[in-house]
Design a protein around this motif. Structure first.
Motif, short mmCIF file in Angstrom:
data_model
loop_
_atom_site.label_atom_id
_atom_site.label_comp_id
_atom_site.label_asym_id
_atom_site.label_seq_id
_atom_site.Cartn_x
_atom_site.Cartn_y
_atom_site.Cartn_z
N GLY A 43 0.88 -1.07 -0.11
CA GLY A 43 -0.13 -0.13 -0.11
C GLY A 43 0.90 1.20 0.19
O GLY A 43 0.37 2.27 0.14
N ALA A 44 2.04 1.14 0.09
CA ALA A 44 2.89 2.46 -0.04
C ALA A 44 2.90 3.29 -1.09
O ALA A 44 3.05 4.43 -1.00
CB ALA A 44 4.45 2.17 0.14
N CYS A 45 2.42 2.66 -2.30
CA CYS A 45 2.01 3.37 -3.64
C CYS A 45 0.63 4.06 -3.70
O CYS A 45 0.54 4.64 -4.94
CB CYS A 45 2.60 2.64 -4.81
SG CYS A 45 1.49 1.15 -4.91
N ILE A 46 -0.12 3.86 -2.78
CA ILE A 46 -1.54 4.42 -2.91
C ILE A 46 -1.71 5.80 -3.37
O ILE A 46 -2.41 6.11 -4.21
CB ILE A 46 -2.68 4.05 -1.62
CG1 ILE A 46 -2.46 2.49 -1.49
CG2 ILE A 46 -3.69 4.58 -1.56
CD1 ILE A 46 -3.27 1.70 -2.53
N GLU A 47 -0.96 6.46 -2.71
CA GLU A 47 -1.16 8.08 -2.83
C GLU A 47 -0.52 8.44 -4.24
O GLU A 47 -1.10 9.13 -5.04
CB GLU A 47 -0.20 8.80 -1.70
CG GLU A 47 -0.36 10.31 -1.70
CD GLU A 47 0.41 11.00 -0.61
OE1 GLU A 47 0.48 12.27 -0.93
OE2 GLU A 47 0.78 10.52 0.44
N ASP A 48 0.68 7.67 -4.59
CA ASP A 48 1.13 8.05 -6.00
C ASP A 48 0.32 7.49 -7.07
O ASP A 48 0.03 8.17 -7.95
CB ASP A 48 2.49 7.41 -6.29
CG ASP A 48 3.64 7.90 -5.24
OD1 ASP A 48 3.75 9.13 -5.04
OD2 ASP A 48 4.47 7.28 -4.95
N GLU A 50 -2.99 7.27 -6.65
CA GLU A 50 -4.22 8.28 -6.72
C GLU A 50 -3.96 9.54 -7.61
O GLU A 50 -4.70 9.95 -8.32
CB GLU A 50 -4.62 8.68 -5.11
CG GLU A 50 -5.50 7.49 -4.67
CD GLU A 50 -5.75 7.64 -3.04
OE1 GLU A 50 -6.64 7.21 -2.68
OE2 GLU A 50 -4.86 8.48 -2.44
N ASN A 51 -2.65 10.16 -7.31
CA ASN A 51 -2.23 11.40 -7.89
C ASN A 51 -2.24 11.10 -9.44
O ASN A 51 -2.43 12.00 -10.25
CB ASN A 51 -0.99 11.90 -7.48
CG ASN A 51 -1.10 12.40 -5.90
OD1 ASN A 51 -2.15 12.67 -5.49
ND2 ASN A 51 -0.04 12.28 -5.02
N LEU A 52 -1.54 9.90 -9.79
CA LEU A 52 -1.43 9.70 -11.14
C LEU A 52 -2.70 9.46 -11.89
O LEU A 52 -2.97 10.01 -12.94
CB LEU A 52 -0.60 8.36 -11.14
CG LEU A 52 -0.12 7.81 -12.73
CD1 LEU A 52 0.59 9.08 -13.62
CD2 LEU A 52 0.56 6.81 -12.90
N ILE A 53 -3.63 8.76 -11.25
CA ILE A 53 -5.03 8.58 -11.75
C ILE A 53 -5.66 9.66 -11.99
O ILE A 53 -6.41 10.02 -13.01
CB ILE A 53 -5.85 7.71 -10.84
CG1 ILE A 53 -5.19 6.18 -11.01
CG2 ILE A 53 -7.23 7.47 -11.24
CD1 ILE A 53 -5.69 5.19 -9.84
N ALA A 54 -5.78 10.80 -11.05
CA ALA A 54 -6.19 12.05 -10.92
C ALA A 54 -5.54 12.75 -12.19
O ALA A 54 -6.33 13.56 -12.82
CB ALA A 54 -5.97 12.84 -9.67
N GLU A 55 -4.37 12.67 -12.40
CA GLU A 55 -3.60 13.60 -13.42
C GLU A 55 -4.08 13.23 -14.80
O GLU A 55 -4.37 13.70 -15.65
CB GLU A 55 -2.01 13.25 -13.28
CG GLU A 55 -1.25 14.03 -14.39
CD GLU A 55 0.17 13.59 -14.06
OE1 GLU A 55 0.81 13.27 -15.24
OE2 GLU A 55 0.78 13.62 -13.20
N LEU A 56 -4.25 11.76 -15.03
CA LEU A 56 -4.56 11.15 -16.18
C LEU A 56 -6.07 11.11 -16.52
O LEU A 56 -6.31 11.26 -17.71
CB LEU A 56 -4.18 9.48 -16.11
CG LEU A 56 -2.80 9.16 -16.10
CD1 LEU A 56 -2.45 7.68 -15.74
CD2 LEU A 56 -1.92 9.61 -17.45
N THR A 57 -7.04 11.13 -15.66
CA THR A 57 -8.30 11.28 -15.79
C THR A 57 -8.75 12.73 -15.88
O THR A 57 -9.73 13.21 -16.51
CB THR A 57 -9.12 10.77 -14.68
OG1 THR A 57 -8.99 11.21 -13.32
CG2 THR A 57 -8.96 9.25 -14.93
N ALA A 58 -7.83 13.82 -15.74
CA ALA A 58 -8.03 14.96 -15.74
C ALA A 58 -7.91 15.75 -17.28
O ALA A 58 -8.30 16.75 -17.61
CB ALA A 58 -7.12 16.01 -14.68
N LYS A 59 -7.21 14.93 -18.03
CA LYS A 59 -6.99 15.27 -19.41
C LYS A 59 -8.19 15.28 -20.35
O LYS A 59 -8.94 14.51 -20.05
CB LYS A 59 -5.89 14.24 -20.14
CG LYS A 59 -4.42 14.66 -19.02
CD LYS A 59 -3.48 13.77 -20.00
CE LYS A 59 -2.06 13.84 -19.29
NZ LYS A 59 -1.23 12.97 -19.83
#
Length: 59
Positions: A43-48, A50-59
């Protein structure tokens, strides 16, 4: 974005794999986890993720 950069070191999931999952319809953390298994071990990468998903879905 470097598609080869590992975002989930437990399972070796790269940013490119997450990007492909999002392109194929995985728009939430849970959907990306189902598609790639990223973030399902320690679970250490969960925040990363979430941030990546937000970045990719904002396009």
């Amino acid at each position: 974005m470097d598609r080869e950069e590992v975002i989930c070191s437990c399972l070796g999931v790269t940013k490119g794999m997450v990007e492909d999952a999002v392109k194929n319809g995985a728009k939430t953390l849970e959907a990306v986890q189902e598609a790639t298994e990223a973030g399902t071990v320690c679970g250490a990468c969960i925040e990363d993720l979430e941030n990546l998903i937000a970045e990719l879905t904002a396009k």
